[in-house]
Design an enzyme around this catalytic site. Structure first.
Site, PDB file in Angstrom:
ATOM      1  CB  SER A   1      28.404  35.621  42.271  1.00 16.58           C
ATOM      2  OG  SER A   1      27.611  34.547  41.795  1.00 16.58           O
TER       3      SER A   1
ATOM      4  CE1 TYR B   1      24.452  39.204  40.431  1.00 17.26           C
ATOM      5  CE2 TYR B   1      25.233  37.024  39.823  1.00 17.26           C
ATOM      6  CZ  TYR B   1      24.888  37.949  40.795  1.00 17.26           C
ATOM      7  OH  TYR B   1      24.982  37.601  42.125  1.00 17.26           O
TER       8      TYR B   1
END
Length: 284
Positions: free
Chosen positions: A176, A189
Protein backbone atom coordinates in the site's frame (compact mmCIF):
# COMPACT_ATOMS: atom_id res chain seq x y z
CA UNK A 1 12.17 -22.52 -21.80
CA UNK A 2 11.86 -18.96 -23.00
CA UNK A 3 14.79 -17.42 -24.79
CA UNK A 4 14.63 -14.68 -22.16
CA UNK A 5 15.34 -17.05 -19.30
CA UNK A 6 18.03 -19.17 -20.92
CA UNK A 7 21.43 -18.45 -19.43
CA UNK A 8 23.17 -15.95 -21.66
CA UNK A 9 26.88 -16.35 -22.25
CA UNK A 10 28.05 -13.14 -23.90
CA UNK A 11 31.22 -13.36 -25.90
CA UNK A 12 33.73 -10.52 -25.58
CA UNK A 13 33.32 -8.33 -28.63
CA UNK A 14 33.22 -4.79 -29.96
CA UNK A 15 30.40 -4.16 -32.38
CA UNK A 16 27.77 -1.53 -33.00
CA UNK A 17 25.34 -3.81 -34.84
CA UNK A 18 22.94 -6.38 -33.40
CA UNK A 19 23.74 -8.72 -36.27
CA UNK A 20 27.25 -9.25 -34.94
CA UNK A 21 26.32 -9.62 -31.27
CA UNK A 22 26.54 -12.97 -29.52
CA UNK A 23 24.09 -13.88 -28.21
CA UNK A 24 21.69 -11.64 -30.09
CA UNK A 25 19.28 -9.50 -28.02
CA UNK A 26 15.75 -10.89 -27.71
CA UNK A 27 13.17 -8.37 -28.94
CA UNK A 28 10.01 -10.49 -28.96
CA UNK A 29 8.60 -13.10 -26.60
CA UNK A 30 6.89 -16.24 -27.83
CA UNK A 31 3.50 -15.29 -26.41
CA UNK A 32 3.54 -11.91 -28.19
CA UNK A 33 2.37 -13.78 -31.25
CA UNK A 34 -0.28 -15.75 -29.38
CA UNK A 35 -2.06 -12.98 -27.50
CA UNK A 36 -2.31 -14.66 -24.08
CA UNK A 37 0.25 -13.74 -21.47
CA UNK A 38 -0.82 -16.31 -18.88
CA UNK A 39 -1.93 -19.25 -21.02
CA UNK A 40 -1.84 -22.54 -19.14
CA UNK A 41 -1.12 -20.93 -15.78
CA UNK A 42 -3.00 -21.30 -12.51
CA UNK A 43 -3.20 -18.43 -10.03
CA UNK A 44 -4.19 -18.52 -6.38
CA UNK A 45 -5.53 -15.15 -5.20
CA UNK A 46 -6.38 -14.36 -1.59
CA UNK A 47 -9.11 -11.78 -1.15
CA UNK A 48 -10.15 -12.65 -4.69
CA UNK A 49 -13.87 -12.14 -4.15
CA UNK A 50 -14.00 -8.35 -4.58
CA UNK A 51 -12.07 -5.15 -5.14
CA UNK A 52 -8.52 -5.48 -6.41
CA UNK A 53 -8.63 -9.26 -5.99
CA UNK A 54 -11.66 -9.56 -8.26
CA UNK A 55 -10.07 -7.33 -10.89
CA UNK A 56 -6.89 -9.39 -10.80
CA UNK A 57 -8.86 -12.63 -11.19
CA UNK A 58 -10.72 -11.26 -14.21
CA UNK A 59 -7.58 -9.83 -15.83
CA UNK A 60 -5.70 -13.09 -15.24
CA UNK A 61 -8.54 -15.06 -16.82
CA UNK A 62 -8.57 -12.69 -19.79
CA UNK A 63 -4.91 -13.57 -20.30
CA UNK A 64 -5.53 -17.31 -20.15
CA UNK A 65 -5.15 -18.30 -16.48
CA UNK A 66 -7.40 -20.48 -14.33
CA UNK A 67 -8.01 -19.02 -10.89
CA UNK A 68 -8.40 -20.25 -7.31
CA UNK A 69 -10.25 -17.56 -5.37
CA UNK A 70 -9.62 -17.59 -1.63
CA UNK A 71 -12.09 -15.53 0.39
CA UNK A 72 -13.44 -15.26 3.92
CA UNK A 73 -17.17 -14.45 4.23
CA UNK A 74 -18.67 -12.71 1.19
CA UNK A 75 -20.23 -15.67 -0.63
CA UNK A 76 -22.23 -13.55 -3.08
CA UNK A 77 -19.22 -11.48 -4.13
CA UNK A 78 -17.12 -14.61 -4.51
CA UNK A 79 -19.74 -16.29 -6.70
CA UNK A 80 -19.93 -13.20 -8.91
CA UNK A 81 -16.15 -13.23 -9.35
CA UNK A 82 -16.23 -16.88 -10.33
CA UNK A 83 -18.89 -16.14 -12.92
CA UNK A 84 -16.83 -13.27 -14.32
CA UNK A 85 -13.81 -15.55 -14.68
CA UNK A 86 -15.91 -18.22 -16.36
CA UNK A 87 -17.28 -15.64 -18.78
CA UNK A 88 -13.68 -15.27 -19.98
CA UNK A 89 -13.64 -18.97 -20.76
CA UNK A 90 -11.47 -20.02 -17.82
CA UNK A 91 -12.03 -22.15 -14.75
CA UNK A 92 -12.42 -20.78 -11.24
CA UNK A 93 -12.90 -22.40 -7.86
CA UNK A 94 -13.99 -20.77 -4.61
CA UNK A 95 -12.07 -21.59 -1.44
CA UNK A 96 -13.57 -20.27 1.77
CA UNK A 97 -10.88 -19.86 4.40
CA UNK A 98 -9.73 -17.82 7.36
CA UNK A 99 -6.22 -16.93 6.27
CA UNK A 100 -5.28 -15.82 9.78
CA UNK A 101 -5.00 -19.54 10.45
CA UNK A 102 -2.02 -21.43 9.02
CA UNK A 103 -3.98 -24.66 8.67
CA UNK A 104 -6.62 -22.85 6.59
CA UNK A 105 -3.91 -21.43 4.35
CA UNK A 106 -2.43 -24.88 3.88
CA UNK A 107 -5.87 -26.31 3.08
CA UNK A 108 -6.51 -23.53 0.56
CA UNK A 109 -3.32 -24.36 -1.33
CA UNK A 110 -4.16 -28.07 -1.23
CA UNK A 111 -7.64 -27.38 -2.61
CA UNK A 112 -6.18 -25.43 -5.54
CA UNK A 113 -3.69 -28.20 -6.26
CA UNK A 114 -6.41 -30.86 -6.10
CA UNK A 115 -8.51 -28.98 -8.66
CA UNK A 116 -5.84 -27.75 -11.05
CA UNK A 117 -2.79 -29.93 -10.41
CA UNK A 118 -0.35 -27.02 -10.18
CA UNK A 119 0.04 -23.40 -9.08
CA UNK A 120 2.12 -20.92 -11.05
CA UNK A 121 1.19 -17.55 -9.55
CA UNK A 122 0.46 -16.67 -5.92
CA UNK A 123 -1.22 -13.33 -5.21
CA UNK A 124 -1.26 -12.42 -1.52
CA UNK A 125 -3.91 -9.74 -1.65
CA UNK A 126 -6.34 -10.10 1.27
CA UNK A 127 -6.23 -7.44 3.97
CA UNK A 128 -8.29 -5.75 6.66
CA UNK A 129 -8.17 -2.28 8.17
CA UNK A 130 -9.81 -0.68 11.20
CA UNK A 131 -9.25 3.10 11.30
CA UNK A 132 -8.59 4.57 14.74
CA UNK A 133 -7.76 8.17 15.58
CA UNK A 134 -5.34 7.19 18.37
CA UNK A 135 -2.95 4.35 19.07
CA UNK A 136 -4.62 4.10 22.48
CA UNK A 137 -7.77 2.81 20.77
CA UNK A 138 -5.99 -0.04 19.00
CA UNK A 139 -6.70 -3.10 21.11
CA UNK A 140 -4.42 -6.10 21.31
CA UNK A 141 -7.08 -8.10 19.44
CA UNK A 142 -7.30 -5.57 16.60
CA UNK A 143 -3.51 -5.45 16.34
CA UNK A 144 -3.22 -9.22 16.19
CA UNK A 145 -6.10 -9.64 13.74
CA UNK A 146 -4.62 -7.03 11.40
CA UNK A 147 -1.15 -8.52 11.46
CA UNK A 148 -2.35 -12.12 11.14
CA UNK A 149 -4.61 -11.26 8.20
CA UNK A 150 -2.33 -8.87 6.34
CA UNK A 151 1.17 -10.28 6.77
CA UNK A 152 1.12 -13.57 8.70
CA UNK A 153 -1.13 -15.00 6.00
CA UNK A 154 1.42 -14.17 3.34
CA UNK A 155 4.03 -16.22 5.18
CA UNK A 156 1.52 -19.07 5.60
CA UNK A 157 0.40 -19.11 1.96
CA UNK A 158 3.94 -18.96 0.60
CA UNK A 159 5.14 -21.71 2.94
CA UNK A 160 2.32 -23.97 1.76
CA UNK A 161 2.68 -23.16 -1.94
CA UNK A 162 6.46 -23.05 -2.26
CA UNK A 163 7.10 -26.79 -2.59
CA UNK A 164 4.78 -26.76 -5.62
CA UNK A 165 6.14 -23.67 -7.36
CA UNK A 166 8.56 -24.19 -10.21
CA UNK A 167 11.12 -22.06 -11.98
CA UNK A 168 9.27 -19.24 -13.68
CA UNK A 169 6.59 -18.98 -11.02
CA UNK A 170 5.67 -15.62 -9.53
CA UNK A 171 4.60 -14.38 -6.12
CA UNK A 172 2.89 -10.98 -5.94
CA UNK A 173 2.06 -9.29 -2.65
CA UNK A 174 -0.32 -6.38 -2.17
CA UNK A 175 1.30 -3.60 -0.16
CA UNK A 176 0.00 0.00 0.00
CA UNK A 177 1.04 3.59 -0.43
CA UNK A 178 0.64 3.82 3.35
CA UNK A 179 3.78 1.69 3.71
CA UNK A 180 5.72 4.68 2.37
CA UNK A 181 3.88 7.76 3.54
CA UNK A 182 2.20 6.38 6.69
CA UNK A 183 -1.34 6.97 7.90
CA UNK A 184 -2.26 8.50 11.21
CA UNK A 185 -5.61 6.67 11.27
CA UNK A 186 -4.24 3.34 10.06
CA UNK A 187 -1.25 2.74 12.31
CA UNK A 188 -1.54 -1.03 12.45
CA UNK A 189 -2.59 -1.41 8.81
CA UNK A 190 0.23 0.75 7.45
CA UNK A 191 2.69 -1.11 9.67
CA UNK A 192 1.67 -4.42 8.10
CA UNK A 193 2.05 -2.93 4.64
CA UNK A 194 5.58 -1.81 5.49
CA UNK A 195 6.27 -5.35 6.64
CA UNK A 196 4.97 -6.65 3.31
CA UNK A 197 7.48 -4.51 1.42
CA UNK A 198 10.33 -5.91 3.51
CA UNK A 199 8.93 -9.42 3.15
CA UNK A 200 8.77 -9.01 -0.62
CA UNK A 201 12.34 -7.80 -0.94
CA UNK A 202 13.69 -10.48 1.40
CA UNK A 203 11.73 -13.33 -0.18
CA UNK A 204 12.89 -12.23 -3.64
CA UNK A 205 16.48 -12.68 -2.48
CA UNK A 206 15.65 -16.04 -0.92
CA UNK A 207 13.97 -17.48 -4.02
CA UNK A 208 16.07 -15.97 -6.80
CA UNK A 209 18.18 -19.12 -7.22
CA UNK A 210 14.98 -21.14 -7.67
CA UNK A 211 13.95 -18.87 -10.53
CA UNK A 212 10.85 -17.68 -8.64
CA UNK A 213 10.20 -13.95 -8.85
CA UNK A 214 8.68 -12.03 -5.92
CA UNK A 215 7.25 -8.54 -6.28
CA UNK A 216 4.59 -6.30 -4.79
CA UNK A 217 2.02 -3.73 -5.82
CA UNK A 218 1.42 -0.72 -3.55
CA UNK A 219 -1.88 0.85 -4.59
CA UNK A 220 -2.97 4.30 -3.57
CA UNK A 221 -6.62 5.10 -2.85
CA UNK A 222 -8.62 2.51 -4.79
CA UNK A 223 -12.42 2.29 -4.81
CA UNK A 224 -13.14 -1.06 -3.12
CA UNK A 225 -15.44 -2.48 -0.41
CA UNK A 226 -12.56 -2.11 2.06
CA UNK A 227 -13.11 1.65 1.84
CA UNK A 228 -16.88 1.77 2.07
CA UNK A 229 -16.95 -0.75 4.93
CA UNK A 230 -14.40 0.96 7.18
CA UNK A 231 -14.39 4.73 6.63
CA UNK A 232 -17.04 7.23 7.81
CA UNK A 233 -19.26 8.99 5.27
CA UNK A 234 -17.25 12.22 5.23
CA UNK A 235 -14.05 10.31 4.47
CA UNK A 236 -15.73 8.31 1.70
CA UNK A 237 -17.02 11.49 0.04
CA UNK A 238 -13.51 12.95 -0.28
CA UNK A 239 -11.69 9.66 -0.81
CA UNK A 240 -8.88 9.94 -3.35
CA UNK A 241 -9.36 13.64 -4.03
CA UNK A 242 -5.99 14.46 -2.46
CA UNK A 243 -4.11 12.65 -5.25
CA UNK A 244 -2.61 14.43 -8.24
CA UNK A 245 -5.39 12.95 -10.37
CA UNK A 246 -8.02 14.22 -7.89
CA UNK A 247 -9.95 10.95 -7.74
CA UNK A 248 -9.75 7.41 -6.41
CA UNK A 249 -8.42 4.72 -8.70
CA UNK A 250 -10.47 1.78 -9.93
CA UNK A 251 -9.49 -1.88 -9.41
CA UNK A 252 -9.22 -2.22 -13.20
CA UNK A 253 -6.46 0.40 -13.14
CA UNK A 254 -4.43 -1.68 -10.67
CA UNK A 255 -4.93 -5.21 -12.01
CA UNK A 256 -2.66 -4.74 -15.07
CA UNK A 257 0.28 -4.34 -12.67
CA UNK A 258 -0.35 -7.88 -11.46
CA UNK A 259 -0.62 -9.19 -15.01
CA UNK A 260 2.73 -7.61 -15.82
CA UNK A 261 4.41 -9.11 -12.76
CA UNK A 262 2.83 -12.54 -13.26
CA UNK A 263 3.70 -12.80 -16.95
CA UNK A 264 6.93 -12.97 -18.88
CA UNK A 265 6.65 -9.22 -19.37
CA UNK A 266 8.07 -9.01 -15.84
CA UNK A 267 10.72 -11.70 -16.33
CA UNK A 268 13.56 -9.35 -15.32
CA UNK A 269 11.71 -7.84 -12.36
CA UNK A 270 12.02 -9.19 -8.83
CA UNK A 271 12.15 -7.64 -5.37
CA UNK A 272 10.34 -4.57 -6.68
CA UNK A 273 7.16 -2.63 -5.91
CA UNK A 274 4.85 -1.04 -8.48
CA UNK A 275 2.96 2.11 -7.49
CA UNK A 276 -0.47 2.69 -9.08
CA UNK A 277 -1.34 5.49 -6.67
CA UNK A 278 -2.67 8.47 -8.60
CA UNK A 279 0.59 10.38 -8.58
CA UNK A 280 1.98 10.15 -5.04
CA UNK A 281 5.77 10.39 -5.08
CA UNK A 282 7.13 7.76 -2.71
CA UNK A 283 10.61 6.71 -1.70
CA UNK A 284 10.88 3.29 -3.32
Amino acid sequence: MSTLTKPAKPRAQHTNTEENMHPKPVYERDYDRLGKKLSGKVALITGGDSGIGRAVAVHFAREGADVAIVYHREDEDAQTTRELVEEKGKRAILIKADIKDEDDCRSAVEAALKEFGHIDVVVNNAAIQHPQDSIEKITAKQLEDTFRTNIFSQFFIVKAALPHLKKGSAIINTASVTAYRGSQQLLDYSSTKGAIVAFTRSLAQSLAEKGIRVNAVAPGPIWTPLITSTFPDEKIETFGKDTLLKRPGQPAEVAPCYVFLASEDGSYVTGQVLHPNGGSIVNT
